[in-house]
Design a protein around this motif. Sequence first.
Motif, PDB file in Angstrom:
ATOM      1  N   ALA A 444       0.836  -1.203   0.000  1.00 41.05           N
ATOM      2  CA  ALA A 444       0.000   0.000   0.000  1.00 41.05           C
ATOM      3  C   ALA A 444       0.867   1.247   0.000  1.00 41.05           C
ATOM      4  CB  ALA A 444      -0.924   0.000   1.213  1.00 41.05           C
ATOM      5  N   ALA A 445       1.930   1.234   0.813  1.00 36.38           N
ATOM      6  CA  ALA A 445       2.826   2.391   0.870  1.00 36.38           C
ATOM      7  C   ALA A 445       3.529   2.597  -0.455  1.00 36.38           C
ATOM      8  CB  ALA A 445       3.841   2.204   1.987  1.00 36.38           C
ATOM      9  N   GLU A 446       4.007   1.518  -1.051  1.00 33.30           N
ATOM     10  CA  GLU A 446       4.725   1.636  -2.323  1.00 33.30           C
ATOM     11  C   GLU A 446       3.795   2.103  -3.439  1.00 33.30           C
ATOM     12  OE1 GLU A 446       8.094  -1.835  -1.461  1.00 33.30           O
ATOM     13  OE2 GLU A 446       6.352  -2.267  -2.715  1.00 33.30           O
ATOM     14  N   GLN A 447       2.588   1.577  -3.461  1.00 41.49           N
ATOM     15  CA  GLN A 447       1.638   1.987  -4.497  1.00 41.49           C
ATOM     16  C   GLN A 447       1.221   3.446  -4.315  1.00 41.49           C
ATOM     17  OE1 GLN A 447      -1.280  -1.047  -3.834  1.00 41.49           O
ATOM     18  NE2 GLN A 447      -0.065  -2.632  -4.842  1.00 41.49           N
ATOM     19  N   ARG A 450       4.160   5.636  -5.319  1.00 41.66           N
ATOM     20  CA  ARG A 450       4.318   5.655  -6.784  1.00 41.66           C
ATOM     21  C   ARG A 450       3.400   6.708  -7.408  1.00 41.66           C
ATOM     22  NH1 ARG A 450       3.126  -0.013  -8.992  1.00 41.66           N
ATOM     23  NH2 ARG A 450       1.012   0.565  -8.352  1.00 41.66           N
ATOM     24  N   MET A 451       2.143   6.756  -6.949  1.00 41.28           N
ATOM     25  CA  MET A 451       1.230   7.760  -7.492  1.00 41.28           C
ATOM     26  C   MET A 451       1.637   9.156  -7.041  1.00 41.28           C
ATOM     27  SD  MET A 451      -2.954   8.031  -7.259  1.00 41.28           S
ATOM     28  CE  MET A 451      -3.183   6.362  -7.853  1.00 41.28           C
ATOM     29  N   ARG A 452       2.054   9.272  -5.800  1.00 42.14           N
ATOM     30  CA  ARG A 452       2.494  10.571  -5.271  1.00 42.14           C
ATOM     31  C   ARG A 452       3.655  11.126  -6.082  1.00 42.14           C
ATOM     32  NH1 ARG A 452       6.337  12.523  -1.628  1.00 42.14           N
ATOM     33  NH2 ARG A 452       5.604  14.299  -0.371  1.00 42.14           N
ATOM     34  N   GLU A 506      10.672   8.219   4.106  1.00 37.38           N
ATOM     35  CA  GLU A 506      10.133   9.098   3.063  1.00 37.38           C
ATOM     36  C   GLU A 506       8.799   8.606   2.520  1.00 37.38           C
ATOM     37  OE1 GLU A 506      13.103   7.492   2.733  1.00 37.38           O
ATOM     38  OE2 GLU A 506      14.333   9.089   3.631  1.00 37.38           O
ATOM     39  N   ASN A 507       8.302   7.498   3.029  1.00 37.18           N
ATOM     40  CA  ASN A 507       7.165   6.853   2.399  1.00 37.18           C
ATOM     41  C   ASN A 507       6.204   6.331   3.458  1.00 37.18           C
ATOM     42  OD1 ASN A 507       5.530   5.614   0.507  1.00 37.18           O
ATOM     43  ND2 ASN A 507       6.813   3.793   0.332  1.00 37.18           N
ATOM     44  N   LEU A 508       5.654   7.232   4.256  1.00 39.11           N
ATOM     45  CA  LEU A 508       4.798   6.819   5.357  1.00 39.11           C
ATOM     46  C   LEU A 508       3.323   7.032   5.016  1.00 39.11           C
ATOM     47  CD1 LEU A 508       6.636   8.093   8.553  1.00 39.11           C
ATOM     48  CD2 LEU A 508       6.670   5.832   7.519  1.00 39.11           C
ATOM     49  N   PRO A 509       2.565   5.959   4.906  1.00 42.75           N
ATOM     50  CA  PRO A 509       1.115   6.103   4.749  1.00 42.75           C
ATOM     51  C   PRO A 509       0.451   6.164   6.104  1.00 42.75           C
ATOM     52  CG  PRO A 509       1.688   3.803   4.582  1.00 42.75           C
ATOM     53  CD  PRO A 509       2.984   4.544   4.858  1.00 42.75           C
ATOM     54  N   TRP A 510      -0.797   6.571   6.117  1.00 38.74           N
ATOM     55  CA  TRP A 510      -1.615   6.404   7.315  1.00 38.74           C
ATOM     56  C   TRP A 510      -2.313   5.062   7.173  1.00 38.74           C
ATOM     57  CZ3 TRP A 510      -7.140   8.615   8.065  1.00 38.74           C
ATOM     58  CH2 TRP A 510      -7.622   8.247   9.325  1.00 38.74           C
ATOM     59  N   ARG A 536      -0.266  14.718  10.984  1.00 38.55           N
ATOM     60  CA  ARG A 536       0.388  14.342  12.231  1.00 38.55           C
ATOM     61  C   ARG A 536       0.738  12.854  12.262  1.00 38.55           C
ATOM     62  NH1 ARG A 536      -1.086  18.382  16.106  1.00 38.55           N
ATOM     63  NH2 ARG A 536      -0.329  20.293  15.125  1.00 38.55           N
ATOM     64  N   ARG A 537      -0.193  12.022  11.839  1.00 34.45           N
ATOM     65  CA  ARG A 537       0.022  10.573  11.944  1.00 34.45           C
ATOM     66  C   ARG A 537       1.088  10.059  10.998  1.00 34.45           C
ATOM     67  NH1 ARG A 537       0.500   6.983  13.695  1.00 34.45           N
ATOM     68  NH2 ARG A 537      -0.967   5.313  13.308  1.00 34.45           N
ATOM     69  N   THR A 538       1.431  10.848  10.003  1.00 34.40           N
ATOM     70  CA  THR A 538       2.470  10.420   9.064  1.00 34.40           C
ATOM     71  C   THR A 538       3.796  11.145   9.299  1.00 34.40           C
ATOM     72  OG1 THR A 538       1.571  11.976   7.415  1.00 34.40           O
ATOM     73  CG2 THR A 538       0.842   9.695   7.283  1.00 34.40           C
ATOM     74  N   GLU A 539       3.926  11.799  10.447  1.00 31.36           N
ATOM     75  CA  GLU A 539       5.211  12.387  10.819  1.00 31.36           C
ATOM     76  C   GLU A 539       6.109  11.296  11.386  1.00 31.36           C
ATOM     77  OE1 GLU A 539       4.560  15.528  13.566  1.00 31.36           O
ATOM     78  OE2 GLU A 539       3.493  16.793  12.139  1.00 31.36           O
ATOM     79  N   VAL A 540       7.329  11.222  10.897  1.00 37.43           N
ATOM     80  CA  VAL A 540       8.241  10.160  11.312  1.00 37.43           C
ATOM     81  C   VAL A 540       8.503  10.217  12.810  1.00 37.43           C
ATOM     82  CG1 VAL A 540      10.565   9.243  11.046  1.00 37.43           C
ATOM     83  CG2 VAL A 540       9.329  10.092   9.042  1.00 37.43           C
ATOM     84  N   GLU A 541       8.646  11.412  13.351  1.00 41.20           N
ATOM     85  CA  GLU A 541       9.023  11.544  14.751  1.00 41.20           C
ATOM     86  C   GLU A 541       7.897  11.175  15.717  1.00 41.20           C
ATOM     87  OE1 GLU A 541      11.936  12.363  16.120  1.00 41.20           O
ATOM     88  OE2 GLU A 541      12.911  12.478  14.171  1.00 41.20           O
TER      89      GLU A 541
END
Length: 790
Positions: A444-447, A450-452, A506-510, A536-541
């Motif tokens: 899901a993250a990779e797909q 890819r669109m992003r 660099e590739n964090l989905p919710w 917020r939920r996709t912030e790495v930290e």
Amino acid sequence: MSSKRGEKRKRRSRRSAAKPHQGAHNPGAGIEDPLGSAESAEQAVTATALRLLELAAPYDTFELLALLRFRFEHIYATEEPAGLWNAAAMELVALILMVHEQQSSPKQPEPGGPVDYAEGLEAIVAAVDELISAGALLMLVTTTRDTSSARQLSFGSVLREVFVRNPAYPHMVGDSLTALFDEPVVESHCQRVLGATASQIRAVHAAISDIYRPVWTNRVHSLTALAQAVVEAADVDLDQALDIDTHLHTLPEDRIAYPLTSVATVAAQSGLAIETVQTVLDLFTTPLPTDPPAQVALEFFRGGSPLRMRPLLRAADGSYALAHDALLIHAIRERVEAELKSDTAAWNAYQKHRGEYLEASCLQLLAAHLPGHTVHSGFDYLVPDNDAEQNPHDFTKKVEGDGLLILDDAAFVVEAKAVAMRPPSRTGKSGPLWHDLRRMVTEAAEQGHRMRERILTDGGLRLVGGTWLDLSYIREVHTVAVTLDDLSGIATITHELIDAGLLTDENLPWVVSVYDLRVISELIERPSELLLYIRRRTEVELTKRIRAADELDYFVHFLDAQLYAEPDPGRTRRELPTLGVPSREQQRRYRQQRKTVEFLESRTEQLDTWYQGGQHSASGSTSEKPHLRADPAALTLVDELGSRREPGWLAISTTILSGDTATQHRFGTIATKLAEHTIRDGKSHRIAIPGGSTLADSFLLVWMNLVAPTSLETARSELLRYLQAKKHQLQVARGFGMLYDAATGQILTTVYDNRIPGPDPGLDAEIAELGLWDIRATMRRPTPPLSRRT
């Protein structure tokens, strides 16, 4: 009883007594010799399970289960459960006692009346408590010995499997079962393969619950009457009078009897044919254990409970009973799916429908909060097949997108993953779990990524057939990966997914289950709340600093204005040098944050009360819906921008809400202060505030009022000219200006500039002509980074 999601959550928070929650993120914490203690922990489970069986030997299995349910479950519908592990404990005890049931002969009535259980019950309850603690320790030390990169995820998976019995609110599960299995084609396959439809299965389960409900009500009324009599006869409070052990021996036998039922009784209650009811009962009845009780207990703490898919027990006389209510409705999908897999045609038809249902559901839930959106669903587009294909016109590789929602200059890529976790993954086996998470989360993250990349790099998508979808105005793209399975304890620890190589920084989905997405959708009151939460939920930290076992704990923390991770001041300075040097206080907070981790316990009490007490209750009682804690003036401004829906409204209203309370109030009251200045001197005034913590979230906000005789067109032109020049000078991502009527205080119009920062000789000339001063020369830091928590 055990059927509410809130009860599951509250039990989970109490499990901290045995430290499984913290251990999910720090397995082995507090264990002096974790590698050498696995055997002793296993021995403790084995010995305690055997002792429990010995203590139960003198008693009838189902009478003892009745008393334990009476001991562990609610006395009042509004009260907390009596223990932190009620459903799991009842399930484990039932499995062990069913070994006793298999080995023993039917009990004959004792001369002189029923057996007095009070003395033995206390010892049995103590043994159950000890067994749960020993099992929790075994889970910890087992994880500690796991050397794989996915060990933390494995622990989260088995922890959920052992202790969580209500992964979603039952009414939501019921709605999904209707959508999944009542579709005519799927329903016909269910009838052919299983011998019953899902709606018939639900009718049988509902009948069993209805049969049990008056039994429980009678118990409560009897105990309450006895307790009230004690209160009236002696000077004691009600809590003391309600001590269960005091009254067990005085309750009538029919008030503590276990609610065993027969096929005929269930058929009469459900209105279904006896043959259909028997088919359903056979599908959901667990076979009597053949393993020794110690092995049953060990398997339970490894995540292997046969009652999870088959929650019914069968007594020696052929009657049926439940260990507890929590598993009934949750067992249906997995059990039916297991049967459909045996038939290729049925499974293929169901899989297709299941995927379509999930895609449509998540798009609908998100779209409800994106007024005026554009949606693309189930579409094919082209991407480069190799490095030589640089131009979108030359792309040749066809890929599929589940969904794309577009509003303002934000895009939401939706990836629906309807695949289910396999049994070995649920029990924490690292290899199968890693593989399943790869299918559900990584893909899901990779797909989505890819669109992003295509949207932000190419400015659009080349659709199959040659059509160009222009998205050159999009400035932020978020991936929402929606699962049908609950991934509590896994998807919520994003940093562990990164450490295991399943996601990248660099590739964090919710990643969210469709049930949690529905709850969040029902709580959200404005589009900016949705976008802010996803940011917020996709912030790495964030999940390095704040950790929770449940998505809704994160969301309620967000509503309380607490879900925030201090940005890296070094990165802020590198990406936004024009905004000055981050303050020493900001640097200190960031250093301190890196040393601490906040573990969230259950945050959903108000949410549970809202669902149970009024939102989905026939009682009609009212309770307050959880809502975002924010400054009223800021909310007024956000709602005004939302009603106007002029370019930039979504991103900027989200930015306004992202500030702490003081910053929000400042944003919400600036127009009033401008008007006060104008009243004093009769002149137009303007205030500009830049901010941000990264280049992507950087902004410039400008407030300006219009004073006669200046025309609206002239004032708007002046505001836009200033905004564009100042934004270019600061090199921030977005600029938004609001023009107010000085007399009424109403917004007349807004202007927006979201051009990508970079060189522009024309704007350089504008800066010089306007005589704009360098903000760095007068301000250390104009406003806090996008937000600090209150």
